[in-house]
Design an enzyme around this catalytic site. Structure first.
Site, PDB file in Angstrom:
ATOM      1  N   ASP A  46      27.605  35.309 -22.146  1.00 36.90           N
ATOM      2  CA  ASP A  46      28.590  36.269 -21.664  1.00 36.90           C
ATOM      3  C   ASP A  46      29.791  35.497 -21.128  1.00 36.90           C
ATOM      4  OD1 ASP A  46      29.202  39.160 -20.940  1.00 36.90           O
ATOM      5  OD2 ASP A  46      29.458  38.164 -19.001  1.00 36.90           O
ATOM      6  N   ILE A  47      30.983  35.975 -21.462  1.00 35.21           N
ATOM      7  CA  ILE A  47      32.217  35.333 -20.997  1.00 35.21           C
ATOM      8  C   ILE A  47      32.552  35.902 -19.620  1.00 35.21           C
ATOM      9  CG2 ILE A  47      34.629  34.844 -21.515  1.00 35.21           C
ATOM     10  CD1 ILE A  47      34.007  35.360 -24.451  1.00 35.21           C
ATOM     11  N   ASP A  90      32.114  41.280 -24.895  1.00 34.74           N
ATOM     12  CA  ASP A  90      32.285  39.837 -24.760  1.00 34.74           C
ATOM     13  C   ASP A  90      30.933  39.134 -24.658  1.00 34.74           C
ATOM     14  OD1 ASP A  90      31.594  40.897 -22.352  1.00 34.74           O
ATOM     15  OD2 ASP A  90      32.951  39.674 -21.158  1.00 34.74           O
TER      16      ASP A  90
END
Length: 727
Positions: A46-47, A90
Site C-alpha cells: 500500500d502506498i 493504491d
C-alpha cells in the site's frame, strides 16, 4: 456464541449441498473456476499518503501516474517471478508460486517488496513528496481463480490471504513486514528484526502470529540517493529558478514518473513495427501467456502426406471424401461445350475423309441435338440471371439446371453418356466400308469420302480425338474416366484387329504395293497410338485430380482456420468487454483511438458497494468444505446471480466494476451521455424484493427468533438450496 452458531449453520448448509450432489446434477450450479495451490507467498503493498496526493490530480494525471507506478511494479514482479493479482486503488498485491510452484517463492516476494520500497523511496527523494510503501508478506495456501459471470478478475482467497493483508496493515512505512511462516522459507538470506505486528493490528494479535521486519539492503539506498539527486539537479537547472521545486506535489511526482517510461496499454497497434515499440517485458508476457494461432505459413502442416492416398488419390478422411464428391460443379457447362466441340471436329473429319453414309448423318444429328440440349440446360440459369432471356422459363428446366450443378450422380451419368456418344461416333461408319478386297487390290487411292475407305487411318485419328473428350470433365473422378477410356481402347482394338482388319490391310496394300517403307502395319500403329494416348491422358487426369483435391483440401482447411480466427477474434472481443466496460472496449477497438491511456472525469455518478455481512465469519477452511472451496462456491453463486441481474435491460446503465472479496462494486452513469444514476438503488430494492418473496426466507426469519441477526450469506445458502431443488 453468535459466530459459533453461524459456523454451525454454514456447516449444515454446505453439508446439505454436498450430499445433494449424489442425486442432483451439478449443472444446477454455475461452474466454479477455482483451484487450490499450496506453498505460495502472498505480498500486499500500500502506498502511504497517496490518497491526499491523488486528490490534487486531474483524471489524466492520476491515470498516467498510476500507470507509470504500477507499470514499474509489474516489471519488478516479472523480474522476481511474481504474479500480479489485482490493483485496488493504491493497493497492489501479488503472489509467488503461481501458477508454477517455486521453491524460492518467499525469497521472490521479499526481493519484490524491497525493490518496490526502493522505487517509491526514489520517487520521494527525487520529488520531495511524502509517500512511502508499506509491505506485508505471508506464506501459506490459497484458492485462486475467477468468480461470477462478468468482469472476471483473477483473485486469491484463503485465511492466509487475509493474514497477508493484515500483515500489510500492521506493517511500517518503508519496511517489509513478514510472518514467521515466511521467515522460515527465507533460509536466512535476509537480516531481520522483531516486527511486533500484534501491537498494530488486532487480527494479527488474535491469531497470535509472530512477525518480523526485513532489514533493507544498504547498497540499494546509495544507488537510490544518487538517482534522486540527479533528478533534483535537472529540476533545478531547468529554468534556473526555485518555483519548479515549489510546484504541486502531484505535478512533481507525475513529472518524475515520466522518466520511468512505462508501457502504454494498446499503444501503437497500427504500427507495423509494434513488436519493436513494445517493451521487452510486455512482449515476453504476451509470448509466454498467449498461444500462437493455428494458422501457419508452413504449407507442409496443411498438406500432409497422410491426408491423401498416394495411389487412389482419395481422402483418408471419409467425411472429407464425401464432401469432395458432393461439391457443386459450376464448370460442367464448359465441359459439355468442349466435348461438343470435339464431337463436331470428329464429324467434320468423317464427312471429309470417311464414308458419307446415312448412318454418319443420323448419328451426327442425334449427337448435336444432345449437346445443344445439355448446353442449353446448363446455361439457362446464367442467361436468366443476366437477363439475356426473360423469366418465362419453365420451372422444370430451371430445376434441371440445379440438378446438373449440384447432383453428383446426375453429372456422372450425363458425362458417361456424353463420352459414350463421342467415342461411338468416332467409329460409327466402319460398317459402311466396302470389304471387297479383290475389286480394289490393284487400284490406287481414290477420292476421300467414299465407301472404299481408302483413308481408314483417320478412324484412328477420330478415336484419339474421342478419347480426349473424356479428359475435359474435370470434376468427374479420374477412376471413372480411366475405366471408360480402357473400355474404349479395348473396343477400338477389337475393331482394328477383328472387325475391320481387312479395311486397314487393304489400305496398307494399296499404299505400299510397290515398296514397303513402314515397319508396323496401320493396325499395329493404331494400337500403339491408342495405348500411348491412354497412358498420357491418365497421367494428365491424375495430375488434374491431385491438384483439384489439394485445392479442395486447402479451401477446407483455410475455411476451418478462418472460422477459428474469427472465433478467436470474437472471443478476444468478448473477453475484452468482459474485462473492460463496453464503451471503453469499443474505444480501444476503434481505429485511431488507442494512442494513449483512457480516462474520463464525471461530475456526478452513482457508486454502489454491496457487501455480504459476516462472510468472513462464514468462511471457514475445514475438511467438510474442502478447505473453503464450498464457501467460494456459494460466493460464486451469489455473485453470478448479481451478474445475471445486471444483464437485464432495465439495468443496462449499471456497470459492474469489480468484486473485492465478498463486496460487489457497481456504478451507474459511467457511459458517455448517460444520466440515469438511480438504478443502483433500484437494484438493491429489486434484489431485496426478490429474496423476501421467496417462502424459504419467510420461514427462516420466523423460525430463527433466537438469533438476533441472520447472516445474509446463510440466507442465500438456503435460498439457493430450495431454488435448485436441494431441500
Amino acid at each position: 456464541m453468535k459466530n459459533e452458531k453461524l459456523r454451525n449453520l454454514s456447516r449444515n448448509s454446505l453439508s446439505r449441498l454436498r450430499k445433494s450432489k449424489t442425486t442432483i446434477s451439478t449443472t444446477r450450479f454455475h461452474e466454479l473456476h477455482v483451484k487450490r495451490h499450496e506453498f505460495v507467498s502472498i505480498l500486499f503493498s500500500d502506498i502511504v499518503n497517496f490518497t491526499p496526493l491523488a486528490s490534487e490530480c486531474t483524471a489524466p494525471q492520476l491515470v498516467k501516474m498510476l500507470n507509470e507506478l504500477f507499470g514499474r511494479f509489474d516489471k519488478l514482479a516479472q523480474e522476481n517471478d511474481c504474479l500480479r493479482i489485482k490493483i485496488l486503488g493504491d493497493c497492489y498485491y501479488c503472489v509467488s508460486g503461481l501458477p508454477v510452484s517455486r521453491p524460492n517463492h518467499a525469497i521472490n516476494c521479499v526481493k519484490m517488496g524491497l525493490k518496490m520500497i526502493d522505487a517509491v523511496r526514489e520517487v520521494r527523494e527525487a520529488t520531495r513528496v511524502n509517500v512511502d510503501m508499506r509491505i506485508g508478506i505471508h506464506t501459506g495456501n490459497v484458492l485462486c481463480g475467477v468468480l461470477g459471470l462478468r468482469k472476471w478478475q483473477y483473485d486469491v482467497w484463503s485465511d492466509d490471504v487475509t493474514l497477508a493483508n493484515h500483515m500489510e496493515q500492521g506493517g511500517l512505512p518503508g519496511r517489509v513486514h513478514v510472518s514467521k511462516e515466511t521467515l522460515l522459507h527465507l533460509n536466512d538470506e535476509f537480516n531481520h528484526e522483531p516486527g511486533n505486528g500484534s501491537l498494530r493490528d488486532g487480527y494479527i494479535s488474535e491469531k497470535k502470529v509472530e512477525t518480523f521486519l526485513i532489514l533493507p539492503l544498504k547498497q540499494t539506498v546509495h544507488k537510490t540517493n544518487s538517482g534522486s539527486n540527479r533528478f533534483l539537479g535537472e529540476l533545478l537547472t531547468a529554468d534556473h529558478s526555485l518555483p519548479e521545486i515549489n510546484m504541486r506535489a502531484s505535478l512533481r511526482m507525475s513529472k518524475f514518473l515520466d522518466t520511468w517510461g512505462a508501457d502504454t496499454p494498446f499503444a501503437n497497434l497500427k504500427d507495423k513495427s509494434m513488436a519493436k515499440n513494445i517493451g521487452e517485458t510486455s512482449l515476453a508476457m504476451m509470448e509466454s501467456n498467449l498461444q500462437s494461432l493455428p494458422c501457419s505459413n508452413d504449407t507442409r502442416k496443411w498438406f500432409k502426406p497422410e491426408d491423401i492416398n498416394k495411389v487412389l488419390l482419395t481422402f483418408k478422411d471419409t467425411q472429407m471424401e464425401k464432401d469432395y464428391s458432393k461439391q457443386p460443379d459450376s464448370t460442367f457447362k464448359y465441359s459439355i461445350a468442349c466435348s461438343g466441340m470435339i464431337f463436331i471436329c470428329i464429324g467434320i473429319v468423317q464427312v471429309i475423309m470417311l464414308p458419307r453414309s446415312s448412318t454418319l448423318f443420323i448419328a451426327f444429328g442425334i449427337g448435336v441435338t444432345l449437346f445443344l440440349f445439355l448446353l442449353f440446360v446448363c446455361i439457362i440459369d446464367y442467361l436468366v440471371n443476366h437477363k439475356v432471356m426473360g423469366k418465362k422459363v419453365p420451372s422444370v428446366v430451371v430445376r434441371l439446371t440445379s440438378i446438373l450443378t449440384y447432383n453428383t450422380w446426375c453429372r456422372i451419368i450425363l458425362s458417361v453418356i456424353t463420352m459414350a456418344t463421342v467415342l461411338t461416333t468416332a467409329v460409327i461408319t466402319v460398317g459402311d466400308c466396302n470389304k471387297n478386297m479383290n475389286q480394289t487390290l490393284n487400284q490406287t487411292l481414290g477420292e476421300p469420302g467414299t465407301k472404299d475407305c481408302f483413308y481408314a487411318s483417320y478412324y484412328v485419328v477420330c478415336c484419339l480425338m474421342a478419347m480426349s473428350s473424356c479428359t475435359v470433365f474435370l470434376q468427374i473422378n479420374f477412376h471413372a474416366k480411366f475405366l471408360v477410356m480402357v473400355m474404349a481402347v479395348l473396343a477400338y482394338n477389337v475393331i482394328l484387329h477383328l472387325v475391320a482388319n481387312d479395311i486397314f490391310d487393304r489400305m496398307d496394300a494399296i499404299t505400299h504395293h510397290e515398296a514397303r517403307t513402314e515397319i508396323f502395319e496401320t493396325r499395329i500403329k493404331g494400337s500403339i497410338y491408342l495405348a500411348v494416348h491412354l497412358i498420357t491422358l491418365h497421367i494428365l487426369d491424375r495430375q488434374i485430380e491431385h491438384t483439384s483435391r489439394l485445392d479442395f483440401l486447402w479451401k477446407t482447411k483455410f475455411k476451418v482456420e478462418h472460422e477459428e480466427v474469427e472465433t478467436m477474434g470474437s472471443l478476444t472481443k468478448v473477453l475484452l468487454e468482459n474485462i473492460l466496460p463496453a464503451h471503453v472496449a469499443a474505444h480501444f477497438l476503434q481505429s485511431g483511438q488507442h494512442e494513449g491511456l483512457y480516462h474520463e472525469s464525471y461530475d456526478s455518478i452513482s457508486v454502489m458497494f454491496a457487501s455480504i455481512p459476516n462472510f468472513k465469519e462464514f468462511y471457514d477452511q475445514n475438511v467438510f468444505n474442502k478447505q473453503g472451496l464450498e464457501c467460494l462456491r456459494l460466493l460464486n453463486e451469489i455473485i453470478a446471480d448479481f451478474d445475471v441481474l445486471l444483464s437485464k435491460p432495465k439495468f443496462s446503465n449499471v456497470e459492474k466494476i469489480k468484486t473485492i472479496g465478498s463486496t460487489y462494486m457497481a456504478a451507474a452513469g459511467l457511459q458517455p451521455g448517460t444520466k440515469d444514476m438511480c438504478t443502483c438503488c433500484y437494484i438493491h430494492n429489486h434484489n431485496d424484493n426478490e429474496s423476501m418473496s421467496h417462502p424459504i426466507v419467510s420461514r427462516t426469519y420466523s423460525g430463527q427468533s433466537n438469533v438476533s441477526k441472520l447472516s445474509a450469506c446463510d440466507l442465500h445458502v438456503q435460498f439457493l438450496a430450495e431454488r435448485r431443488g436441494l431441500q
